[in-house]
Design a protein around this motif. Structure first.
Motif, PDB file in Angstrom:
ATOM      1  N   ALA A 196       0.836  -1.206   0.000  1.00  0.00           N
ATOM      2  CA  ALA A 196       0.000   0.000   0.000  1.00  0.00           C
ATOM      3  C   ALA A 196       0.872   1.257   0.000  1.00  0.00           C
ATOM      4  CB  ALA A 196      -0.912   0.004   1.221  1.00  0.00           C
ATOM      5  N   TYR A 197       0.442   2.262  -0.751  1.00  0.00           N
ATOM      6  CA  TYR A 197       1.160   3.537  -0.769  1.00  0.00           C
ATOM      7  C   TYR A 197       0.513   4.573   0.152  1.00  0.00           C
ATOM      8  CZ  TYR A 197       3.827   1.825  -4.752  1.00  0.00           C
ATOM      9  OH  TYR A 197       4.666   1.087  -5.556  1.00  0.00           O
ATOM     10  N   VAL A 198      -0.786   4.497   0.314  1.00  0.00           N
ATOM     11  CA  VAL A 198      -1.507   5.414   1.195  1.00  0.00           C
ATOM     12  C   VAL A 198      -2.148   4.589   2.304  1.00  0.00           C
ATOM     13  CG1 VAL A 198      -3.299   7.184   1.366  1.00  0.00           C
ATOM     14  CG2 VAL A 198      -1.985   6.942  -0.754  1.00  0.00           C
ATOM     15  N   ILE A 199      -1.824   4.941   3.551  1.00  0.00           N
ATOM     16  CA  ILE A 199      -2.339   4.193   4.689  1.00  0.00           C
ATOM     17  C   ILE A 199      -2.932   5.155   5.712  1.00  0.00           C
ATOM     18  CG2 ILE A 199      -0.653   2.340   4.347  1.00  0.00           C
ATOM     19  CD1 ILE A 199       0.903   3.485   6.753  1.00  0.00           C
ATOM     20  N   GLU A 200      -3.540   4.593   6.743  1.00  0.00           N
ATOM     21  CA  GLU A 200      -4.069   5.394   7.846  1.00  0.00           C
ATOM     22  C   GLU A 200      -3.214   5.186   9.084  1.00  0.00           C
ATOM     23  OE1 GLU A 200      -8.118   4.620   8.742  1.00  0.00           O
ATOM     24  OE2 GLU A 200      -8.897   5.956   7.190  1.00  0.00           O
ATOM     25  N   LEU A 201      -2.984   6.282   9.822  1.00  0.00           N
ATOM     26  CA  LEU A 201      -2.302   6.218  11.110  1.00  0.00           C
ATOM     27  C   LEU A 201      -3.067   7.062  12.113  1.00  0.00           C
ATOM     28  CD1 LEU A 201       1.517   6.634  10.297  1.00  0.00           C
ATOM     29  CD2 LEU A 201       0.318   4.530  10.894  1.00  0.00           C
ATOM     30  N   SER A 202      -2.913   6.726  13.376  1.00  0.00           N
ATOM     31  CA  SER A 202      -3.510   7.534  14.439  1.00  0.00           C
ATOM     32  C   SER A 202      -2.620   8.746  14.697  1.00  0.00           C
ATOM     33  CB  SER A 202      -3.654   6.717  15.728  1.00  0.00           C
ATOM     34  OG  SER A 202      -4.590   5.676  15.554  1.00  0.00           O
ATOM     35  N   TRP A 203      -3.255   9.911  14.768  1.00  0.00           N
ATOM     36  CA  TRP A 203      -2.531  11.138  15.084  1.00  0.00           C
ATOM     37  C   TRP A 203      -3.450  12.072  15.859  1.00  0.00           C
ATOM     38  CZ3 TRP A 203      -3.223  16.339  14.003  1.00  0.00           C
ATOM     39  CH2 TRP A 203      -2.150  17.179  14.321  1.00  0.00           C
ATOM     40  N   SER A 204      -3.015  12.434  17.058  1.00  0.00           N
ATOM     41  CA  SER A 204      -3.754  13.378  17.900  1.00  0.00           C
ATOM     42  C   SER A 204      -5.212  12.972  18.065  1.00  0.00           C
ATOM     43  CB  SER A 204      -3.663  14.782  17.291  1.00  0.00           C
ATOM     44  OG  SER A 204      -4.108  15.756  18.194  1.00  0.00           O
ATOM     45  N   GLY A 205      -5.414  11.682  18.261  1.00  0.00           N
ATOM     46  CA  GLY A 205      -6.753  11.182  18.542  1.00  0.00           C
ATOM     47  C   GLY A 205      -7.642  10.984  17.340  1.00  0.00           C
ATOM     48  N   GLU A 206      -7.098  11.104  16.126  1.00  0.00           N
ATOM     49  CA  GLU A 206      -7.902  10.879  14.933  1.00  0.00           C
ATOM     50  C   GLU A 206      -7.114  10.076  13.907  1.00  0.00           C
ATOM     51  OE1 GLU A 206      -8.879  14.708  13.361  1.00  0.00           O
ATOM     52  OE2 GLU A 206      -6.843  15.124  12.693  1.00  0.00           O
ATOM     53  N   ARG A 207      -7.844   9.512  12.949  1.00  0.00           N
ATOM     54  CA  ARG A 207      -7.222   8.743  11.889  1.00  0.00           C
ATOM     55  C   ARG A 207      -6.909   9.673  10.721  1.00  0.00           C
ATOM     56  NH1 ARG A 207      -5.181   4.180  13.379  1.00  0.00           N
ATOM     57  NH2 ARG A 207      -5.519   3.207  11.327  1.00  0.00           N
ATOM     58  N   ARG A 208      -5.665   9.619  10.227  1.00  0.00           N
ATOM     59  CA  ARG A 208      -5.255  10.469   9.118  1.00  0.00           C
ATOM     60  C   ARG A 208      -4.577   9.622   8.047  1.00  0.00           C
ATOM     61  NH1 ARG A 208      -4.592  15.859  11.165  1.00  0.00           N
ATOM     62  NH2 ARG A 208      -3.610  16.474   9.205  1.00  0.00           N
ATOM     63  N   HIS A 209      -4.769  10.029   6.796  1.00  0.00           N
ATOM     64  CA  HIS A 209      -4.087   9.365   5.695  1.00  0.00           C
ATOM     65  C   HIS A 209      -2.645   9.860   5.617  1.00  0.00           C
ATOM     66  CE1 HIS A 209      -8.351   8.896   4.179  1.00  0.00           C
ATOM     67  NE2 HIS A 209      -7.886   7.669   4.206  1.00  0.00           N
ATOM     68  N   VAL A 210      -1.731   8.938   5.374  1.00  0.00           N
ATOM     69  CA  VAL A 210      -0.314   9.289   5.285  1.00  0.00           C
ATOM     70  C   VAL A 210       0.310   8.574   4.090  1.00  0.00           C
ATOM     71  CG1 VAL A 210      -0.162   9.566   7.796  1.00  0.00           C
ATOM     72  CG2 VAL A 210       0.574   7.415   6.740  1.00  0.00           C
ATOM     73  N   CYS A 211       1.426   9.141   3.646  1.00  0.00           N
ATOM     74  CA  CYS A 211       2.200   8.525   2.577  1.00  0.00           C
ATOM     75  C   CYS A 211       3.670   8.797   2.863  1.00  0.00           C
ATOM     76  CB  CYS A 211       1.796   9.104   1.226  1.00  0.00           C
ATOM     77  SG  CYS A 211       2.547   8.270  -0.196  1.00  0.00           S
TER      78      CYS A 211
END
Length: 304
Positions: A83-98
């Motif tokens: 996968a090139y675009v994934i989700e991570l937890s950041w500051s209590g929310e889910r954000r897309h990262v690459c």
């Protein structure tokens, strides 16, 4: 304090990351990530204003960008499951990262004529190398739609009346008189300024394609030239001319493109105001400064 779990990140990518630091805060938070001597950059995409389909289109474009001796891109890095675009937890929310490959090298200097000629040529080479199509949703960089979006957003900003009036009554009619269909179009970087590129071993590598889309190529050139528009001076004029001359050495501009360029520099000021209105929380003093800068750009463009 680092707000990304480096162990979980290492596990997702099958790498032993040794250090992670914030290099850009704000709307699109960016981290410099080290794995021994290898350098990567992790982009944490904003939580609103850009759908996942456009982010995956960006990753698709950069993975299929062809190899070229003149120009390259910072390519995304896949996780262990591809996968090139994934989700991570950041500051209590889910954000897309690459995660992207690092683009190391020399930064272009805005006050160096040779650098500006080289940077202009690099933008042209980027346009010539761009894939014609890519997977996912590619936003349309429609100048008329951009202006209408900006007018809508700016009306909510206190003290914007004079700028809104200038855009609506002076600038938009001039833009509408252009035959936009005569402008050569394709996939554009969207924000090709000198901070989004590095030069090494005869090759320019571009990164930060967050604003990429399909539109007139001259929009990329005007975006680079816009950085010289906030202060009228002989030096800025010389740098802008060097930038354009460098571009034309690789890809000569048509008459309609040359005619559109001054108006598109003004369009880049409109785009900047739109970004500020949509994604940034500015104080009244900061808005006053932004509007004064916009009036200066509109005035200079009118003289062009």
């Amino acid at each position: 304090m680092i707000d990304i779990d480096i162990k979980k990140l290492s596990s997702r990518y099958g790498r032993s990351f040794t250090n992670i630091d914030v290099v850009v805060g704000g709307v699109n938070r960016t981290y410099r990530v080290l794995a021994g001597e290898d350098v990567f950059y992790l982009r944490l995409y904003r939580s609103f204003g850009r759908p996942l389909s456009q982010i995956t289109a960006e990753a698709s474009l950069l993975t299929r960008f062809p190899e070229s001796p003149q120009v390259g891109v910072s390519r995304p890095v896949a996780t262990t499951d591809g996968a090139y675009v994934i989700e991570l937890s950041w500051s209590g929310e889910r954000r897309h990262v690459c995660l992207f490959q690092g683009a190391e090298g020399e930064q272009f200097e805005l006050n160096n004529i040779a650098h500006m000629e080289r940077f202009g040529a690099s933008i042209a080479n980027l346009h010539l190398a761009m894939p014609a199509v890519t997977d996912g949703e590619v936003r349309e960089l429609n100048p008329i739609a951009i202006v209408h979006d900006a007018l809508h957003a700016l009306r909510e900003v206190p003290g914007s009346d004079d700028v809104v009036e200038a855009i609506r009554d002076e600038y938009l009619p001039s833009l509408l008189r252009l035959d936009l269909g005569n402008l050569v179009s394709g996939i554009c970087h969207g924000d090709p300024w000198t901070g989004n590129a590095r030069f090494q071993n005869g090759k320019t590598v571009f990164f930060d394609f967050d604003d990429f889309g399909h539109g007139p190529f001259v929009l990329d050139l005007s975006t680079a030239a816009w950085h010289f528009a906030h202060e009228e001076s002989a030096q800025n004029d010389a740098m802008a001319k060097a930038l354009i001359a460098g571009y034309e050495k690789v890809r000569p501009l048509s008459v309609p493109e040359l005619e559109a360029l001054p108006l598109f520099i003004k369009l880049d000021e409109v785009r900047s105001l739109l970004f500020l209105a949509r994604y940034c929380a500015l104080s009244d003093e900061m808005w006053i400064e932004a509007f004064e800068g916009a009036k200066e750009v509109f005035s200079q463009s009118q003289k062009s």
